[in-house]
Write a protein that holds these residues in place. Sequence first.
Motif, PDB file in Angstrom:
ATOM      1  N   CYS A  10      30.567 -28.478 -73.722  1.00  0.00           N
ATOM      2  CA  CYS A  10      31.565 -29.274 -74.433  1.00  0.00           C
ATOM      3  C   CYS A  10      32.087 -30.373 -73.510  1.00  0.00           C
ATOM      4  O   CYS A  10      32.579 -30.086 -72.413  1.00  0.00           O
ATOM      5  CB  CYS A  10      32.721 -28.384 -74.888  1.00  0.00           C
ATOM      6  SG  CYS A  10      32.259 -27.063 -76.015  1.00  0.00           S
ATOM      7  N   ARG A  11      31.970 -31.620 -73.972  1.00  0.00           N
ATOM      8  CA  ARG A  11      32.459 -32.768 -73.203  1.00  0.00           C
ATOM      9  C   ARG A  11      33.461 -33.546 -74.053  1.00  0.00           C
ATOM     10  O   ARG A  11      33.655 -33.249 -75.229  1.00  0.00           O
ATOM     11  CB  ARG A  11      31.298 -33.670 -72.794  1.00  0.00           C
ATOM     12  CG  ARG A  11      30.217 -32.991 -71.972  1.00  0.00           C
ATOM     13  CD  ARG A  11      29.098 -33.977 -71.662  1.00  0.00           C
ATOM     14  NE  ARG A  11      27.937 -33.325 -71.067  1.00  0.00           N
ATOM     15  CZ  ARG A  11      26.770 -33.923 -70.855  1.00  0.00           C
ATOM     16  NH1 ARG A  11      26.604 -35.204 -71.189  1.00  0.00           N
ATOM     17  NH2 ARG A  11      25.759 -33.259 -70.318  1.00  0.00           N
ATOM     18  N   GLY A  14      31.824 -35.060 -77.216  1.00  0.00           N
ATOM     19  CA  GLY A  14      31.054 -34.228 -78.121  1.00  0.00           C
ATOM     20  C   GLY A  14      30.519 -32.976 -77.459  1.00  0.00           C
ATOM     21  O   GLY A  14      30.872 -32.647 -76.325  1.00  0.00           O
ATOM     22  N   TYR A  19      27.072 -30.959 -76.284  1.00  0.00           N
ATOM     23  CA  TYR A  19      25.673 -31.188 -75.928  1.00  0.00           C
ATOM     24  C   TYR A  19      24.945 -29.839 -75.887  1.00  0.00           C
ATOM     25  O   TYR A  19      25.403 -28.892 -75.255  1.00  0.00           O
ATOM     26  CB  TYR A  19      25.577 -31.898 -74.584  1.00  0.00           C
ATOM     27  CG  TYR A  19      26.030 -33.339 -74.657  1.00  0.00           C
ATOM     28  CD1 TYR A  19      25.100 -34.361 -74.751  1.00  0.00           C
ATOM     29  CD2 TYR A  19      27.390 -33.661 -74.662  1.00  0.00           C
ATOM     30  CE1 TYR A  19      25.509 -35.692 -74.838  1.00  0.00           C
ATOM     31  CE2 TYR A  19      27.806 -34.981 -74.748  1.00  0.00           C
ATOM     32  CZ  TYR A  19      26.862 -35.990 -74.841  1.00  0.00           C
ATOM     33  OH  TYR A  19      27.264 -37.299 -74.923  1.00  0.00           O
ATOM     34  N   CYS A  28      17.702 -32.624 -75.174  1.00  0.00           N
ATOM     35  CA  CYS A  28      19.135 -32.409 -75.354  1.00  0.00           C
ATOM     36  C   CYS A  28      19.611 -33.088 -76.629  1.00  0.00           C
ATOM     37  O   CYS A  28      19.225 -34.230 -76.921  1.00  0.00           O
ATOM     38  CB  CYS A  28      19.907 -32.937 -74.148  1.00  0.00           C
ATOM     39  SG  CYS A  28      21.667 -32.563 -74.161  1.00  0.00           S
ATOM     40  N   ARG A  43      23.107 -34.052 -79.086  1.00  0.00           N
ATOM     41  CA  ARG A  43      24.548 -34.193 -79.092  1.00  0.00           C
ATOM     42  C   ARG A  43      25.073 -34.072 -80.514  1.00  0.00           C
ATOM     43  O   ARG A  43      24.525 -34.640 -81.456  1.00  0.00           O
ATOM     44  CB  ARG A  43      24.969 -35.551 -78.526  1.00  0.00           C
ATOM     45  CG  ARG A  43      26.479 -35.772 -78.512  1.00  0.00           C
ATOM     46  CD  ARG A  43      26.864 -37.234 -78.512  1.00  0.00           C
ATOM     47  NE  ARG A  43      28.278 -37.395 -78.826  1.00  0.00           N
ATOM     48  CZ  ARG A  43      28.791 -37.405 -80.066  1.00  0.00           C
ATOM     49  NH1 ARG A  43      27.997 -37.261 -81.117  1.00  0.00           N
ATOM     50  NH2 ARG A  43      30.102 -37.564 -80.240  1.00  0.00           N
TER      51      ARG A  43
END
Length: 437
Positions: free
Chosen positions: A229-230, A233, A235, A242, A244
């Motif tokens: 979690c960034r 969003g 990932y 990867c 998103r």
Amino acid sequence: MPSSIIVIGAGIAGLAAAHRLAAQGVNVTVLEAEDRPGGRMSTDMRDGWRIDRGAQFLSSGYRVIPELIQQCGLSAQLRLVTPWSATVSSGRIHRLNAHRPWTLIGSGLFGFMQFARLGWWSALDGLRTRTNPLNDYAAWCDWDDEDAAAWAVRRFGEKALEYLFEPMLQGFYFQSPEETSRALAMLLWNFGTRGTHTMALTGGMQMLPQALAEGLDVRLSTPATKLECRADGVYVETPQGCLRGDRVILATTASKARQLYQPDNPAARQLLETRYSSTIMIGIGLSEGLNVEPVPVDVYGVLIPRRERRVIAAVAIESRKSPDRVSRGELLNVMLDGVAGARLVDADEADVMAEVLPELETWFPGVRRHIGFTHFCRWREAEPYSPIGRSRVIDVYRKSCCTDQAVVLAGDYLGIPTTEGAAHSGMWAADFLLAQI
């Protein structure tokens, strides 16, 4: 509102969630580690026989699953299963009809006073719980305070525990009443007291998840290996690259979810520690059919209580569930109880059959001579345990989810241990995100 959502897991929970979201115009991608959708709601073909690998039946008491079946155009594939089943007692098979409670007396399983006690308390408890949904386990949290064994003995007596509730919990969920909350036992008992009907899909349980997956962006053989979690969003890493998303619905078993996600929410952390029962389901094809004695010809399944069994909890006679399952002869689906399942889940097939066949011959004499094949489905994680407290924790988790939550949980451990419970959990997760619109 999240404009893109990644669903991890293409079992019925993940597919139900993705289907609901896609119908509302949300961009959804579903990741599935296996090479087909469905998980434990899947079907194998073997020499013309259809073998349900996990989930065996549906119910007219379900709400989410029938709605999905209708939306997928599969309503014509639903069929009612004969209401006659059987339970073993004192070495005899007792034929029972869920819609004729008096068959408990007529079969010789219960005496009149035992039957009257069962009827009185069933009616009283039924009135108290008549508005409770049969697919939302969190709604039963007020009864999540005592184990099923203690409750059954107090309400109905020792014989009801040993010959009704224990075989039901082991035959369907591979766990004992002593390790199960009365909330689950009461919920399951309500399927009977409300007069619901057992149902099956003619082409096998795989039909529904396959139909759902065909209308979605489902990426098979694409396991999620990392979830991060960034600020911008969520990932999700896979062997293919990867992805998103604005949000993730994590719709796997608890153990797989735990490997990917470490939540701050205490209730979520507790749910991710959910343990599972184990079993082996063995499809046995009989090339020359079945000697019906001593099993009556209209009985679709036999439950074997712990006082009567060695390793087998239940046997389903597949042609009586749905004739299209059997191309010729007969097909038995044998389910081991949770103790034997845990002990034998990695054992050689020959060693398993050495324990299964002598017991199976007790109820199906001569079956050994007519075996055309055996088909093993091993489930290390068959059904989530429902100890005292799980319903209450689900309720706390749902009430504590916040609107900016990046990862929402779904799966069998967030509901009753049925396809309906899993599907309901997926719908709840989808509706939680849609409510942010």
